[in-house]
Enzyme design. Structure first.
Site, PDB file in Angstrom:
ATOM      1  N   GLY A  24     -30.833  24.120  27.058  1.00  0.00           N
ATOM      2  CA  GLY A  24     -31.974  24.261  27.963  1.00  0.00           C
ATOM      3  C   GLY A  24     -33.342  24.106  27.334  1.00  0.00           C
ATOM      4  O   GLY A  24     -34.335  24.549  27.901  1.00  0.00           O
ATOM      5  N   ASN A  26     -35.039  21.331  27.050  1.00  0.00           N
ATOM      6  CA  ASN A  26     -35.835  20.456  27.928  1.00  0.00           C
ATOM      7  C   ASN A  26     -36.206  21.166  29.224  1.00  0.00           C
ATOM      8  O   ASN A  26     -37.297  20.944  29.768  1.00  0.00           O
ATOM      9  CB  ASN A  26     -35.080  19.162  28.218  1.00  0.00           C
ATOM     10  N   LEU A 104     -21.541  12.922  35.429  1.00  0.00           N
ATOM     11  CA  LEU A 104     -22.033  11.798  36.227  1.00  0.00           C
ATOM     12  C   LEU A 104     -22.440  12.292  37.601  1.00  0.00           C
ATOM     13  O   LEU A 104     -21.768  13.132  38.192  1.00  0.00           O
ATOM     14  CB  LEU A 104     -20.940  10.738  36.385  1.00  0.00           C
ATOM     15  N   HIS A 121     -32.357  10.932  27.824  1.00  0.00           N
ATOM     16  CA  HIS A 121     -31.225  10.684  26.922  1.00  0.00           C
ATOM     17  C   HIS A 121     -31.765  10.471  25.505  1.00  0.00           C
ATOM     18  O   HIS A 121     -32.755   9.769  25.312  1.00  0.00           O
ATOM     19  CB  HIS A 121     -30.446   9.443  27.386  1.00  0.00           C
TER      20      HIS A 121
HETATM   21  C1  GAR Z   1     -30.942  16.522  25.142  1.00  0.00           C
HETATM   22  O1  GAR Z   1     -31.067  15.936  23.868  1.00  0.00           O
HETATM   23  C2  GAR Z   1     -30.737  15.441  26.188  1.00  0.00           C
HETATM   24  O2  GAR Z   1     -31.452  14.276  25.928  1.00  0.00           O
HETATM   25  C3  GAR Z   1     -29.248  15.231  26.086  1.00  0.00           C
HETATM   26  O3  GAR Z   1     -28.729  16.517  25.980  1.00  0.00           O
HETATM   27  C4  GAR Z   1     -29.645  17.318  25.238  1.00  0.00           C
HETATM   28  C5  GAR Z   1     -29.842  18.617  25.976  1.00  0.00           C
HETATM   29  O4  GAR Z   1     -30.591  19.496  25.189  1.00  0.00           O
HETATM   30  N1  GAR Z   1     -28.747  14.505  27.224  1.00  0.00           N
HETATM   31  C6  GAR Z   1     -27.773  13.622  27.137  1.00  0.00           C
HETATM   32  O5  GAR Z   1     -27.172  13.369  26.130  1.00  0.00           O
HETATM   33  C7  GAR Z   1     -27.455  12.919  28.451  1.00  0.00           C
HETATM   34  N2  GAR Z   1     -26.481  11.922  28.250  1.00  0.00           N
HETATM   35  P1  GAR Z   1     -31.268  20.770  25.876  1.00  0.00           P
HETATM   36  O6  GAR Z   1     -30.151  21.485  26.632  1.00  0.00           O
HETATM   37  O7  GAR Z   1     -31.753  21.587  24.718  1.00  0.00           O
HETATM   38  O8  GAR Z   1     -32.357  20.291  26.786  1.00  0.00           O
END
Ligand code: GAR
Length: 216
Positions: A24, A26, A104, A121
């Site tokens: 979490g 982001n 998805l 991503h």
């Molecule tokens: C982030 O790096 C995001 O870009 C990636 O998951 C991570 C989540 O981190 N998303 C993907 O790989 C989508 N295919 P977070 O939970 O700390 O935000």
């Protein structure tokens, strides 16, 4: 002489939902951007497909309503997404930001939110879609990887690209060091890109569509 004002006006904030599956960071960056005024939106719901994910606790601490549903508790994907859709409608959500949502999106949500679901991503798509994109880039030996924000379609990490930011891979980088720089870039790029998009949509849906006013 016309006396019509062209001054910037404050458009209605969009009600947004963040979808996440994990840590979490982001989600927190988006929340911070709203609190600081960088992002003109109401964060009305966190949707999570993993009821034990750390992001849920983070949302609860911040007072953001959460919807945690396990897809396996539903007969199929359509029923799972229908339950999400009901909550989104109740909260009058107009825009969805995927932030580490590792699933998805199916036709139920895509049809309800056409061009209104975006994803972040951790690679320069189309390179390295899917899980462990940062590790994939490192193992491939690339000198530059990065971050992509794109509109979501039915395929994995696919759809029109809205923004990209490169991140250098240094010779002596550990995976953790590269991950830290990628995340730092994400936390800057995602709120910034969402702010531009939401401003565009707010203008589009504002009552006075013909006006030459700019939203601020
Ligand atoms: C982030 O790096 C995001 O870009 C990636 O998951 C991570 C989540 O981190 N998303 C993907 O790989 C989508 N295919 P977070 O939970 O700390 O935000």
């Amino acid at each position: 002489m016309s006396n019509v004002s062209h001054a910037p006006i404050r458009c209605e904030p969009q009600n947004i939902a963040v979808f996440a599956s994990g840590n979490g960071s982001n989600f927190l960056a988006i929340h911070r951007a709203i609190q600081s005024g960088q992002l003109h939106a109401n964060l009305v719901l966190l949707v999570c497909d993993k009821p034990s994910a750390p992001v849920i606790h983070k949302a609860e601490i911040l007072g953001v309503p959460t919807l945690a549903l396990s897809p396996k508790d539903f007969p199929d994907k359509a029923a799972y997404e229908q339950a999400i859709l009901k909550a989104l409608s109740e909260k009058k959500v107009t825009f969805i930001a995927l932030a580490g949502y590792m699933r998805l999106i199916g036709p139920t949500l895509l049809q309800a939110y056409p061009n209104r679901i975006v994803n972040i991503h951790p690679s320069l798509l189309p390179a390295f879609p899917g899980r462990d994109a940062i590790k994939q880039a490192m193992e491939a030996g690339v000198k530059v990887t990065g971050v992509t924000v794109h509109v979501v379609d039915e395929s994995l990490d696919n759809g029109p690209i809205i923004a990209q930011e490169p991140v250098a891979v240094f010779d002596n980088d550990s995976l953790e060091e590269l991950e830290a720089r990628i995340h730092e870039t994400e936390h800057d790029l995602y709120p910034k890109t969402l702010a531009q998009l939401l401003n565009h949509f707010a203008k589009e849906t504002s009552h006075d569509k013909t006006s030459s006013h700019q939203c601020i």
